[in-house]
Design an enzyme around this catalytic site. Structure first.
Site, PDB file in Angstrom:
ATOM      1  N   ASN A 185       0.815  -1.217   0.000  1.00  0.00           N
ATOM      2  CA  ASN A 185       0.000   0.000   0.000  1.00  0.00           C
ATOM      3  C   ASN A 185       0.854   1.275   0.000  1.00  0.00           C
ATOM      4  OD1 ASN A 185      -2.400   1.379  -0.017  1.00  0.00           O
ATOM      5  ND2 ASN A 185      -2.950   0.924   2.120  1.00  0.00           N
TER       6      ASN A 185
ATOM      7  N   HIS B 110     -14.710  -5.277  10.395  1.00  0.00           N
ATOM      8  CA  HIS B 110     -14.379  -3.969  10.964  1.00  0.00           C
ATOM      9  C   HIS B 110     -15.633  -3.160  11.248  1.00  0.00           C
ATOM     10  CE1 HIS B 110     -10.017  -3.350   9.333  1.00  0.00           C
ATOM     11  NE2 HIS B 110     -10.201  -4.577   9.765  1.00  0.00           N
TER      12      HIS B 110
ATOM     13  N   ARG C 222     -13.723  -6.242  14.963  1.00  0.00           N
ATOM     14  CA  ARG C 222     -12.773  -5.219  15.411  1.00  0.00           C
ATOM     15  C   ARG C 222     -13.527  -3.911  15.571  1.00  0.00           C
ATOM     16  NH1 ARG C 222      -7.721  -2.345  12.161  1.00  0.00           N
ATOM     17  NH2 ARG C 222      -9.318  -0.820  11.648  1.00  0.00           N
TER      18      ARG C 222
ATOM     19  N   TYR D  97      -7.286   6.891  13.744  1.00  0.00           N
ATOM     20  CA  TYR D  97      -7.026   5.694  12.950  1.00  0.00           C
ATOM     21  C   TYR D  97      -8.280   4.811  12.846  1.00  0.00           C
ATOM     22  CZ  TYR D  97      -5.985   1.083  11.552  1.00  0.00           C
ATOM     23  OH  TYR D  97      -6.067  -0.109  10.878  1.00  0.00           O
TER      24      TYR D  97
ATOM     25  N   ASP E 260      -7.402  -2.310  17.398  1.00  0.00           N
ATOM     26  CA  ASP E 260      -6.089  -2.031  16.801  1.00  0.00           C
ATOM     27  C   ASP E 260      -5.569  -0.696  17.324  1.00  0.00           C
ATOM     28  OD1 ASP E 260      -3.864  -1.814  15.214  1.00  0.00           O
ATOM     29  OD2 ASP E 260      -4.912  -2.195  13.314  1.00  0.00           O
TER      30      ASP E 260
ATOM     31  N   HIS F 277      -2.607   0.380  16.491  1.00  0.00           N
ATOM     32  CA  HIS F 277      -1.858   0.866  15.326  1.00  0.00           C
ATOM     33  C   HIS F 277      -0.562   1.578  15.718  1.00  0.00           C
ATOM     34  CE1 HIS F 277      -1.769   1.814  10.935  1.00  0.00           C
ATOM     35  NE2 HIS F 277      -2.488   0.715  10.910  1.00  0.00           N
TER      36      HIS F 277
ATOM     37  N   GLU G  60      -4.166  -5.128  19.291  1.00  0.00           N
ATOM     38  CA  GLU G  60      -3.219  -5.272  18.168  1.00  0.00           C
ATOM     39  C   GLU G  60      -2.217  -4.116  18.110  1.00  0.00           C
ATOM     40  OE1 GLU G  60      -5.338  -5.782  14.495  1.00  0.00           O
ATOM     41  OE2 GLU G  60      -3.728  -4.876  13.332  1.00  0.00           O
TER      42      GLU G  60
ATOM     43  N   GLU H 171       1.454  -7.335  11.221  1.00  0.00           N
ATOM     44  CA  GLU H 171       0.993  -7.076   9.850  1.00  0.00           C
ATOM     45  C   GLU H 171       2.080  -6.419   8.998  1.00  0.00           C
ATOM     46  OE1 GLU H 171      -2.457  -4.652  10.672  1.00  0.00           O
ATOM     47  OE2 GLU H 171      -1.387  -2.839  10.116  1.00  0.00           O
TER      48      GLU H 171
ATOM     49  N   ARG I 183       0.479 -11.875  13.142  1.00  0.00           N
ATOM     50  CA  ARG I 183      -0.389 -11.370  12.062  1.00  0.00           C
ATOM     51  C   ARG I 183       0.294 -11.263  10.705  1.00  0.00           C
ATOM     52  NH1 ARG I 183      -4.599  -8.982  11.820  1.00  0.00           N
ATOM     53  NH2 ARG I 183      -3.912  -6.927  11.121  1.00  0.00           N
TER      54      ARG I 183
ATOM     55  N   HIS J 228      -3.257 -10.620   8.696  1.00  0.00           N
ATOM     56  CA  HIS J 228      -3.724  -9.331   8.193  1.00  0.00           C
ATOM     57  C   HIS J 228      -4.611  -9.567   6.961  1.00  0.00           C
ATOM     58  CE1 HIS J 228      -2.179  -5.210   6.483  1.00  0.00           C
ATOM     59  NE2 HIS J 228      -3.303  -5.048   7.133  1.00  0.00           N
TER      60      HIS J 228
ATOM     61  N   ASP K  29      -6.257  -3.418   1.396  1.00  0.00           N
ATOM     62  CA  ASP K  29      -5.093  -3.193   0.528  1.00  0.00           C
ATOM     63  C   ASP K  29      -4.367  -4.499   0.212  1.00  0.00           C
ATOM     64  OD1 ASP K  29      -4.694  -2.205   3.434  1.00  0.00           O
ATOM     65  OD2 ASP K  29      -2.668  -2.792   2.865  1.00  0.00           O
TER      66      ASP K  29
ATOM     67  N   GLU L 240      -8.363 -11.823   9.429  1.00  0.00           N
ATOM     68  CA  GLU L 240      -9.032 -10.533   9.209  1.00  0.00           C
ATOM     69  C   GLU L 240      -9.708 -10.551   7.837  1.00  0.00           C
ATOM     70  OE1 GLU L 240      -6.356  -7.208   9.088  1.00  0.00           O
ATOM     71  OE2 GLU L 240      -7.966  -5.739   9.386  1.00  0.00           O
TER      72      GLU L 240
ATOM     73  N   TRP M  43       2.175   6.409  12.494  1.00  0.00           N
ATOM     74  CA  TRP M  43       0.800   6.363  12.010  1.00  0.00           C
ATOM     75  C   TRP M  43       0.216   4.966  12.241  1.00  0.00           C
ATOM     76  CZ3 TRP M  43      -1.669   3.461   8.107  1.00  0.00           C
ATOM     77  CH2 TRP M  43      -3.051   3.746   8.007  1.00  0.00           C
TER      78      TRP M  43
HETATM   79  O1  KDG Z   1      -2.042  -0.365   4.533  1.00  0.00           O
HETATM   80  C1  KDG Z   1      -2.241  -0.203   5.894  1.00  0.00           C
HETATM   81  C2  KDG Z   1      -3.407  -1.038   6.363  1.00  0.00           C
HETATM   82  O2  KDG Z   1      -3.300  -2.335   5.880  1.00  0.00           O
HETATM   83  C3  KDG Z   1      -3.509  -1.075   7.866  1.00  0.00           C
HETATM   84  O3  KDG Z   1      -3.640   0.220   8.371  1.00  0.00           O
HETATM   85  C4  KDG Z   1      -4.715  -1.901   8.268  1.00  0.00           C
HETATM   86  O4  KDG Z   1      -3.914  -1.986  10.501  1.00  0.00           O
HETATM   87  C5  KDG Z   1      -4.617  -2.450   9.630  1.00  0.00           C
HETATM   88  C6  KDG Z   1      -5.416  -3.640   9.930  1.00  0.00           C
HETATM   89  O5  KDG Z   1      -5.262  -4.152  11.031  1.00  0.00           O
HETATM   90  O6  KDG Z   1      -6.193  -4.059   9.089  1.00  0.00           O
HETATM   91 MG    MG Z   2      -3.609  -3.403  12.067  1.00  0.00          MG
END
Ligand code: KDG
Ligand code: MG
Length: 402
Positions: free
Chosen positions: A37, A122, A147, A159, A210, A212, A236, A262, A283, A312, A316, A339, A402
């Protein structure tokens, strides 16, 4: 079964996907996902200039040898671009081998270990009430695991939450959208979100969350503790995992299960995490961790330490990855969860597939190969559209994860 050609196909049916197609002298072909991505063209160039010329004339059945050639033979090992390119080759070769055998891919791995693959969806909300309602929608669709993410009041671009569009697709602009991160606001908010979700939906539904990569280890430990009463399936990416030892501190302080991986592309990214049992779910996934050939090594190591898989599966990762992952999941002995962030109709049209969803479980189907194809004519009608992932800054302007 000699490799006679290989091509990179880039398409954007709403979002960008990179696919590798390998053709043989038997008139057959296999496909692999090569999508990274926001960095799609880096993988495409690596494949076109440095990988494909090495494939022509090789025996497509020699998956392991080709994997070792591309990994060991490159000298510059690992990294997301290289390992995504290797994954695309590996997935396409497994697809070809299974097609040659006339069997669905999971049969070549060792056959089904279960009847279906439990997936999580999600539920995202602009506030707590809409997140609670969204969880209800997923429960109605049959999901057993969900999630949950919601916008943190006063925090720009939280996020996991869309900004007024259908679905959540974070890579939304040619240059990164700048979000703001506030740890105090988040730590105050997250337990309230899960109070409301448990209150509305009861104790049985599996809930995931998540972080993140946003917290420091001690903050992650604090959140894990605060969420213990909500009995999460997992928390996560609670802190960045470049330093695997950082998870020792989190682990000492909380019984909330931890999931990471991931963005991992190699077994070495998670060796300490697994061997010290610092996590519960790994993951890593087919497309970013060197394909089925490497992912099964990661899963085998994890099995020794009672760490389960939780691949994951964001949008994307193309349907090609999803199909391959579901074959892997149906077989892998230490499967945990998969997921499944649904693709759009436009994406599904470009990638016709055999996999199905019913009552919270998925099945890869019985089509020989991994069961996912690409409609090249349709793909050509969706040209590449450069997009990058967002970035995050603290309120004072400091760059953050991020
Ligand atoms: O490209 C980034 C995403 O795949 C990510 O932000 C998604 O964290 C993610 C998830 O757990 O699906
Ligand atoms: Mg994630």
């Amino acid at each position: 079964m000699k490799i006679t050609g290989a091509r990179v196909i880039i398409t954007c049916p709403g979002r960008n996907f990179v696919t590798l197609k390998i053709e043989t002298d038997q008139g057959t072909y296999g496909i692999g996902d090569a999508t990274l991505n926001g960095r799609e063209l880096a993988v495409a160039a690596y494949l076109e200039h440095h990988v494909i010329p090495n494939l022509i004339g090789r025996d497509a059945h020699r998956i392991e040898d080709i994997w070792q050639f591309l990994y060991r033979g490159a000298y510059w090992r690992r990294g997301p671009v290289t390992m995504t390119a290797i994954a695309a080759v590996d997935t396409a070769l497994w697809d070809l081998k299974a097609k040659a055998a006339g069997l669905p891919l999971y049969q070549l791995l060792g056959g089904a270990s279960r009847e279906g693959v439990m997936v999580y969806g999600h539920a995202n909300g602009a506030d707590i009430d809409s997140a609670v309602a969204e969880v209800g929608r997923y429960v109605e669709m049959g999901y057993k695991a969900i999630r949950v993410q919601a916008a943190i009041p006063g925090v720009k671009g939280s996020y996991g939450v869309g900004r007024g569009k259908d679905g959540y697709e974070p890579a939304e602009s040619a240059l990164p959208y700048e979000t703001v991160w506030s740890t105090p606001a988040y730590l105050d908010f997250a337990p309230k979100l899960f109070d409301a979700v448990r209150e509305a939906h009861g104790p049985d539904i599996e809930l995931l969350h998540d972080v993140h990569h946003r917290l420091t280890p001690i903050e992650a430990a604090r959140l894990g503790r605060a969420l213990e009463p909500h009995r999460l399936f997992w928390m996560e990416d609670c802190t960045p995992a470049e330093n695997q030892e950082a998870f020792r501190l989190v682990r000492q302080h909380t019984t909330t299960p931890l999931a990471v991986g991931e963005i991992f592309n190699s077994i070495h990214d998670c060796r300490t995490l697994i061997q010290e049992q610092l996590i519960d779910y790994i993951r890593a996934t087919v497309v970013h961790a060197g394909g089925i050939t490497h992912l099964r090594q990661i899963a085998a190591l994890a099995a020794l330490y009672q760490v389960r898989t939780g691949s994951h599966g964001a949008t994307d990762l193309s349907p090609v990855c999803m199909g391959a992952a579901l074959h892997f999941d149906l077989w892998v002995p230490n499967f945990g969860i998969q997921e499944y962030m649904r693709h759009t109709e436009a994406t599904d049209a470009v990638f016709p597939h055999a996999y199905t969803f019913k009552d919270g479980y998925m099945h890869p189907g019985e089509t020989p190969g991994h069961g996912v194809d690409i409609d090249e004519d349709l793909a050509a009608r969706h040209p590449y559209d450069p997009k990058q992932l967002p970035v995050a800054r603290l309120a004072d302007g400091t760059m953050w994860n991020w």
